[in-house]
Design a protein around this motif. Structure first.
Motif, short mmCIF file in Angstrom:
data_model
loop_
_atom_site.label_atom_id
_atom_site.label_comp_id
_atom_site.label_asym_id
_atom_site.label_seq_id
_atom_site.Cartn_x
_atom_site.Cartn_y
_atom_site.Cartn_z
N ARG A 1 0.81 -1.22 0.00
CA ARG A 1 0.00 0.00 0.00
C ARG A 1 0.84 1.28 0.00
N ASP B 1 9.58 -7.39 -4.47
CA ASP B 1 8.61 -7.87 -3.48
C ASP B 1 8.80 -9.38 -3.37
N ARG C 1 3.21 -9.68 -7.35
CA ARG C 1 3.00 -8.30 -6.93
C ARG C 1 4.10 -7.39 -7.49
N HIS D 1 7.55 -4.57 8.96
CA HIS D 1 8.55 -4.23 9.98
C HIS D 1 9.68 -5.25 10.13
N GLN E 1 6.90 11.40 7.52
CA GLN E 1 6.57 12.49 6.60
C GLN E 1 5.73 13.60 7.25
#
Ligand SMILES: NC(=O)c1ccc[n+]([C@@H]2O[C@H](COP(=O)([O-])OP(=O)(O)OC[C@H]3O[C@@H](n4cnc5c(N)ncnc54)[C@H](O)[C@@H]3O)[C@@H](O)[C@H]2O)c1
Length: 357
Positions: free
Chosen positions: A14, A36, A41, A76, A125
């Motif tokens: 995402r 990936d 994907r 993570h 960000q």
């Protein structure tokens, strides 16, 4: 250093959508490869965004694609291996939050980057919002006197569909925690940055009070903080609200003045709804409109896209100019350290000291 940096992305899920758009809009970048572990994907992502090369193995991408820089948008537990591999290959790296789920991992990543002499940045960000920068500037200018009290309040909504979207979500071993490590870490970073000094002591409690059927990690957290300059802080964070009510970072100081950075609805650019510095009204904006339901996550990510772009632009400029990016791996470690100290304090019932690094 070549004129255009050859950049790759690892993790085509995402948030990689924000990375790809930012990188392809940066004239100093050529997005040459994506990776990936799911080969379908990677291939689909490469086709959709006309990226020349795609891989299902990061080692092969680093060996073949002649990258100057890599952005890491994988789950993570994959962050450490990606940063270590990039550092070994001499490739600059910008890693999504949280940089890791343990301090040992984070320390190995920082050491590897230092040893290799690469630029190592971490994605927070929200620092690039105009409101965040205005609040930081006010504190730096001394408009608040010395900061005395800071708070971050996070009132968001998440549902079963969110937690069950991927097997790694909501687990201690793969996700590393719940609302603190996933959502609140952005605002803990913002709070430390605006206050302008690190947290040195933490007391906290976490609980799973609403989403226990979907997750083993916390959905609710409360903590007190002590900053190096003696200022105190409060963390209140939960993903139990329906609808979510956004987030707010607020700092006051010895002058009595107060500034806040408020994000509402989630994903919209933040504004300063509290700004009581005498003579300054520029950033004082009304609280946002009411919402009856949470925006879909895709809309949240879309709203954050311009700030992902600003941070990625800052990272690319940092590589080209040989300077530190605005958010270094070391600073991302500081935010992670606060999150992990809240977990430890909750487990032990004791305050946790955070040594400065
Ligand atoms: N900065 C932000 O606002 C923000 C928002 C959302 C997510 N994130 C962070 O971005 C990262 C990814 O989150 P997401 O929501 O995009 O997850 P996601 O599950 O949508 O995407 C992760 C992708 O990584 C792939 N993957 C898994 N293991 C891999 C590996 N070892 N190497 C390469 N690819 C691998 C998966 O197949 C998947 O396509 C996480 O760290 C998350 O916390 C940041």
């Amino acid at each position: 250093m070549p004129q255009r940096l050859r950049v790759g992305i690892t993790g085509c899920g995402r948030i990689a959508l924000n990375h790809v758009k930012a990188l392809q809009n940066n004239p100093a970048v050529e997005l040459v490869a994506v990776c990936d572990v799911d080969p379908g994907r990677a291939a689909e992502f490469a086709t959709t965004f006309s990226v020349p090369e795609h891989y299902d193995d990061l080692g092969r991408m680093l060996a073949n694609a002649k990258l100057d820089a890599l952005t890491v948008a994988s789950p993570h537990p994959a962050h450490e291996a990606a940063v270590l591999a990039a550092a070994t290959a001499g490739v600059h790296v910008l890693c999504e939050k949280p940089i890791a789920i343990t301090l040992d991992e984070a320390d190995r990543m920082i050491e590897a980057a230092d040893t290799a002499g690469i630029t190592f940045g971490a994605l927070f960000q929200r620092r690039f919002w105009e409101a965040s920068r205005a609040a930081k500037l006010a504190v730096t200018r001394g408009d608040l006197g010395t900061p005395t009290l800071g708070s971050m309040t996070l009132r968001l909504g998440r549902d079963s569909a969110y937690f069950n979207a991927d097997p790694w979500r909501g687990t201690w071993t793969a996700d590393g925690g719940g609302v603190l490590i996933n959502q609140a870490i952005h605002y803990i970073d913002l709070l430390q940055w605006i206050v302008g000094c690190p947290v040195v002591r933490v007391t906290g409690r976490i609980a799973t009070l609403k989403h226990g059927a979907d997750i083993e990690v916390e959905d609710t957290a409360a903590a007190t903080l002590e900053f190096e300059n003696g200022a105190l802080g409060v963390v209140s964070a939960a993903t139990t609200y329906s609808p979510g009510l956004g987030t707010q970072v607020l700092v006051t100081g010895t002058s009595g003045a107060t500034v806040s950075v408020t994000e509402f609805p989630e994903g919209e650019p933040a504004y300063c709804d509290i700004w009581t510095i005498p003579g300054q009204t520029t950033y004082r904006l009304p609280y946002g409109t009411d919402v009856e339901s949470d925006p879909p996550l895709s809309k949240v990510h879309e709203g954050l896209m311009p700030y992902h772009a600003q941070q990625i632009d800052d990272f690319i400029a940092a590589v080209l100019e040989g300077r530190d990016p605005l958010v270094t791996g070391r600073e991302a470690r500081n935010a992670l350290a606060v999150v992990l100290a809240i977990y430890e304090s909750s487990r032990t019932g004791m305050p946790i000291e955070l040594p400065s690094v």
